[in-house]
Enzyme design. Structure first.
Site, PDB file in Angstrom:
ATOM      1  N   GLU A 294       1.770   2.538   5.253  1.00 45.08           N
ATOM      2  CA  GLU A 294       2.074   1.251   4.619  1.00 45.08           C
ATOM      3  C   GLU A 294       3.588   0.988   4.591  1.00 45.08           C
ATOM      4  O   GLU A 294       4.018  -0.146   4.553  1.00 45.08           O
ATOM      5  CB  GLU A 294       1.504   1.208   3.199  1.00 45.08           C
TER       6      GLU A 294
ATOM      7  N   CYS B 102     -13.242  -0.648   4.787  1.00 44.58           N
ATOM      8  CA  CYS B 102     -12.480   0.339   4.019  1.00 44.58           C
ATOM      9  C   CYS B 102     -13.449   1.469   3.697  1.00 44.58           C
ATOM     10  O   CYS B 102     -14.510   1.223   3.101  1.00 44.58           O
ATOM     11  CB  CYS B 102     -11.967  -0.309   2.736  1.00 44.58           C
ATOM     12  N   ASN B 103     -13.082   2.674   4.090  1.00 44.15           N
ATOM     13  CA  ASN B 103     -13.981   3.801   3.847  1.00 44.15           C
ATOM     14  C   ASN B 103     -14.093   4.123   2.370  1.00 44.15           C
ATOM     15  O   ASN B 103     -15.156   4.478   1.871  1.00 44.15           O
ATOM     16  CB  ASN B 103     -13.486   5.039   4.599  1.00 44.15           C
ATOM     17  N   THR B 104     -12.969   3.999   1.658  1.00 43.46           N
ATOM     18  CA  THR B 104     -12.976   4.337   0.238  1.00 43.46           C
ATOM     19  C   THR B 104     -13.913   3.397  -0.526  1.00 43.46           C
ATOM     20  O   THR B 104     -14.731   3.831  -1.342  1.00 43.46           O
ATOM     21  CB  THR B 104     -11.539   4.259  -0.325  1.00 43.46           C
TER      22      THR B 104
ATOM     23  N   HIS C  78      -6.781   2.978   7.902  1.00 47.24           N
ATOM     24  CA  HIS C  78      -5.337   2.988   8.154  1.00 47.24           C
ATOM     25  C   HIS C  78      -4.952   3.975   9.265  1.00 47.24           C
ATOM     26  O   HIS C  78      -3.907   3.820   9.888  1.00 47.24           O
ATOM     27  CB  HIS C  78      -4.582   3.454   6.897  1.00 47.24           C
TER      28      HIS C  78
ATOM     29  N   TYR D 280      -6.377   2.324  -2.755  1.00 38.13           N
ATOM     30  CA  TYR D 280      -7.582   2.662  -3.511  1.00 38.13           C
ATOM     31  C   TYR D 280      -7.868   4.172  -3.442  1.00 38.13           C
ATOM     32  O   TYR D 280      -8.664   4.688  -4.216  1.00 38.13           O
ATOM     33  CB  TYR D 280      -8.802   1.946  -2.907  1.00 38.13           C
TER      34      TYR D 280
ATOM     35  N   CYS E 190     -10.571   6.741   7.786  1.00 38.79           N
ATOM     36  CA  CYS E 190      -9.809   5.816   6.949  1.00 38.79           C
ATOM     37  C   CYS E 190      -9.284   4.764   7.901  1.00 38.79           C
ATOM     38  O   CYS E 190      -8.745   5.099   8.964  1.00 38.79           O
ATOM     39  CB  CYS E 190      -8.643   6.514   6.250  1.00 38.79           C
TER      40      CYS E 190
ATOM     41  N   ASP F 205     -10.561  -5.137   2.854  1.00 40.87           N
ATOM     42  CA  ASP F 205      -9.964  -3.797   2.739  1.00 40.87           C
ATOM     43  C   ASP F 205      -9.060  -3.791   1.510  1.00 40.87           C
ATOM     44  O   ASP F 205      -8.660  -4.857   1.015  1.00 40.87           O
ATOM     45  CB  ASP F 205      -9.144  -3.450   3.989  1.00 40.87           C
ATOM     46  N   SER F 206      -8.729  -2.581   1.043  1.00 38.90           N
ATOM     47  CA  SER F 206      -7.783  -2.469  -0.067  1.00 38.90           C
ATOM     48  C   SER F 206      -6.435  -3.087   0.309  1.00 38.90           C
ATOM     49  O   SER F 206      -5.694  -3.504  -0.563  1.00 38.90           O
ATOM     50  CB  SER F 206      -7.586  -0.996  -0.416  1.00 38.90           C
TER      51      SER F 206
HETATM   52  N1  DGL Z   1      -8.189   1.786   4.308  1.00 31.62           N
HETATM   53  C1  DGL Z   1      -8.772   2.574   3.266  1.00 31.62           C
HETATM   54  C2  DGL Z   1      -9.923   3.432   3.811  1.00 31.62           C
HETATM   55  O1  DGL Z   1     -10.436   3.180   4.900  1.00 31.62           O
HETATM   56  C3  DGL Z   1      -7.819   3.483   2.524  1.00 31.62           C
HETATM   57  C4  DGL Z   1      -6.582   2.909   1.991  1.00 31.62           C
HETATM   58  C5  DGL Z   1      -6.402   3.097   0.508  1.00 31.62           C
HETATM   59  O2  DGL Z   1      -6.227   4.231   0.043  1.00 31.62           O
HETATM   60  O3  DGL Z   1      -6.428   2.083  -0.150  1.00 31.62           O
HETATM   61  O4  DGL Z   1     -10.313   4.365   3.157  1.00 31.62           O
END
Ligand code: DGL
Length: 272
Positions: A157, A72-74, A193, A41, A191, A9-10
């Site tokens: 965060e 991580c979705n991004t 998070h 990210y 996401c 993940d980011s």
């Molecule tokens: N956890 C990341 C996701 O699932 C997003 C966090 C980020 O912006 O880095 O998209």
């Protein structure tokens, strides 16, 4: 067998997915890698997310991970396809990289009665339209609207997501989403998070709307994948080892990671 399953993940968000993966599949050896030094990210360009994700996937390959999950979705939205199609055949043709969007879109339509769903995600995921494209393949009848929530990852965060200050941004994004479609009965948290902000979301969400979080869906899908792919499964060690790495300072990571993972973590710093 020294292979491990890599989970990327980011930053911290992938730990919410990792927690569910180890509940479902505790026997395997894993390496978690958070690119905290370069997170978030969510608002970065396609090229940057692709470059950072590929570098981290390579690091995980170097740590003997024949299978990497982009938790991580991004990264799944912006980098997965290119890595699978362009990079893997060149750098590691026998390795596999999977994301979180495909398993989620395969089932999301089953949750909705009205066939109207809403998605909360990062700006990057929303702009990529990956969810819209993938959902169309599995549930063409589904009406989908999206809302980017750029303030949520920083709030989470910084452990401010359940503070009074978070209410404004929870209500703001919720109202913007519901304004787009009044028939929504299901909201997907796209996401990794966002599960942390769930208690706050529940304060504001109308009773007739259910919230779907993707960690359990992803864990179940990984289990099925390993059953279907013995050539990968047989390479993974089964001693229940879990290693954690971050590209930022390990002390910082360890302190916050507990929020996401639910237990103390002893991560090491790895340079990128
Ligand atoms: N956890 C990341 C996701 O699932 C997003 C966090 C980020 O912006 O880095 O998209």
């Amino acid at each position: 067998m020294n292979g491990k399953i890599g989970v990327f993940d980011s930053g911290y968000g992938g730990l919410t997915v990792f927690k569910e993966i180890i509940k479902e599949l505790p026997q395997y050896d894993y390496v978690y890698l958070g690119d905290n030094a370069r997170a978030p990210y969510g608002s970065r360009s396609f090229e940057t997310v692709y470059k950072f994700t590929l570098e981290c996937v390579q690091l995980l390959f170097d740590m003997e991970c024949p299978l990497v999950i982009l938790a991580c979705n991004t990264a799944s939205a912006k980098a997965l396809r290119t890595i699978q199609q362009k990079d893997l055949p060149k750098i590691a043709p026998n390795n596999r990289v999977l994301g979180v969007i495909r398993p989620t879109t395969e089932v999301i339509g089953n949750y909705s009665h009205t066939k109207h769903i809403g998605i909360f995600a990062t700006e990057g995921t929303v702009k990529s339209e990956s969810y819209l494209i993938e959902i169309q393949k599995f549930f063409p009848e589904l009406n989908v609207v999206q809302q980017a929530c750029p303030m949520w990852v920083p709030l989470i965060e910084n452990n401010e997501h359940l503070s009074e200050g978070a209410d404004y941004f929870v209500q703001k994004y919720m109202q913007s989403l519901l304004k787009q479609d009044a028939q929504i009965d299901t909201i997907l948290l796209a996401c990794t998070h966002y599960p942390l902000i769930l208690p706050k979301l529940k304060q504001y969400i109308p009773d007739h709307i259910q919230i779907v979080s993707q960690e359990k869906i992803v864990a179940k899908s990984l289990k099925e994948y390993l059953q279907r792919h013995p050539e990968i499964e047989s390479k993974i060690g089964k001693r229940g080892n879990r290693f954690f790495y971050t590209t930022a300072e390990a002390d910082w990571f360890n302190e916050k990671a507990e929020l996401f993972y639910g237990e103390k973590i002893n991560a090491k710093k790895i340079s990128k």
